[in-house]
Design an enzyme around this catalytic site. Structure first.
Site, PDB file in Angstrom:
ATOM      1  N   PHE A 119       5.510  19.003  12.243  1.00  0.00           N
ATOM      2  CA  PHE A 119       5.858  20.081  11.331  1.00  0.00           C
ATOM      3  C   PHE A 119       7.269  19.947  10.965  1.00  0.00           C
ATOM      4  CE2 PHE A 119       2.893  22.031  14.508  1.00  0.00           C
ATOM      5  CZ  PHE A 119       2.022  22.504  13.618  1.00  0.00           C
ATOM      6  N   PRO A 120       7.609  19.731   9.516  1.00  0.00           N
ATOM      7  CA  PRO A 120       8.736  19.235   8.959  1.00  0.00           C
ATOM      8  C   PRO A 120       9.676  20.247   9.139  1.00  0.00           C
ATOM      9  CG  PRO A 120       7.144  19.832   7.304  1.00  0.00           C
ATOM     10  CD  PRO A 120       6.588  19.988   8.743  1.00  0.00           C
ATOM     11  N   CYS A 121      10.338  20.641  10.081  1.00  0.00           N
ATOM     12  CA  CYS A 121      11.359  21.797  10.297  1.00  0.00           C
ATOM     13  C   CYS A 121      12.788  21.462   9.494  1.00  0.00           C
ATOM     14  CB  CYS A 121      11.457  22.213  11.677  1.00  0.00           C
ATOM     15  SG  CYS A 121      11.955  20.870  12.933  1.00  0.00           S
ATOM     16  N   HIS A 122      12.990  20.154   9.648  1.00  0.00           N
ATOM     17  CA  HIS A 122      14.283  19.478   8.889  1.00  0.00           C
ATOM     18  C   HIS A 122      14.193  20.008   7.373  1.00  0.00           C
ATOM     19  CE1 HIS A 122      11.278  16.495   8.294  1.00  0.00           C
ATOM     20  NE2 HIS A 122      12.077  16.147   7.172  1.00  0.00           N
TER      21      HIS A 122
END
Length: 165
Positions: A119-122
DNA sequence: ATCCTCATTGCAC
DNA sequence: GTGCAATGAGGAT
């Protein structure tokens, strides 16, 4: 959590730890960052995908994972993964609008993301800054040495890798 | 069961 | 500029 195996991939600024269940079908349950250069483990589907992501040869992490579904946070994370692909960024406010919630809650969801990179939270940033990185899972569950990472260093590293900054 | 924590924003002074 | 509600979920006690 009581039965997990940890795989390690090293990169420029530290190590990525991949926690997997040891059941028949091995699922990734958690991903963490460490500022220390740890010893790498043998290659498998998890470590090889992370390595390929780090050297730019793949843009989506899709190894098998396990996480708590049917919660507000899970919905926010799923929308993020679905809509904000490699090299793109979004603000907490815009993701909140998509998910019919508030920016603060999006921040909470990111802070509790058990599977960063998957989950690409960056890719979620604040309106007037980069926002934060490294939430609840920043602190190692092992009591004694609270392994705090330099979260912003990792966020910048990942955004730079994707050409976003 | 209660309290605390954690990646934000926009509007009121 | 500063102050402050709104708000989801998990961990500690």
């Amino acid at each position: 959590m009581h039965n997990s195996e940890i795989f390690v991939v090293r990169c420029e600024i530290g190590s990525i730890l991949i926690y997997c269940s040891t059941s028949e079908e091995r699922l990734c349950e958690r991903i963490e960052f460490s500022d220390e250069q740890l010893e790498e483990t043998a290659e498998n589907i998890f470590t090889s995908q992370i390595k390929e992501y780090l050297n730019g040869s793949i843009k989506v992490i899709d190894f098998p994972v396990s996480y708590k579904k049917d919660t507000k946070f899970a919905h926010i994370l799923e929308q993020l993964r679905e809509r904000v692909n490699y090299g793109r960024i979004i603000t907490y406010a815009d993701l909140a609008t998509i998910c019919n919630t508030t920016p603060r809650v999006v921040g909470f969801a990111m802070a509790s993301n058990p599977l960063p990179l998957y989950f690409p939270c960056h890719r979620v940033v604040a309106k007037n800054s980069l926002g934060g990185f490294g939430g609840r899972f920043n602190i190692s569950s092992n009591s004694a040495s609270k392994n705090k990472i330099d979260g912003m260093k990792w966020k910048k590293y990942l955004l730079n890798l994707e050409g976003s900054i």
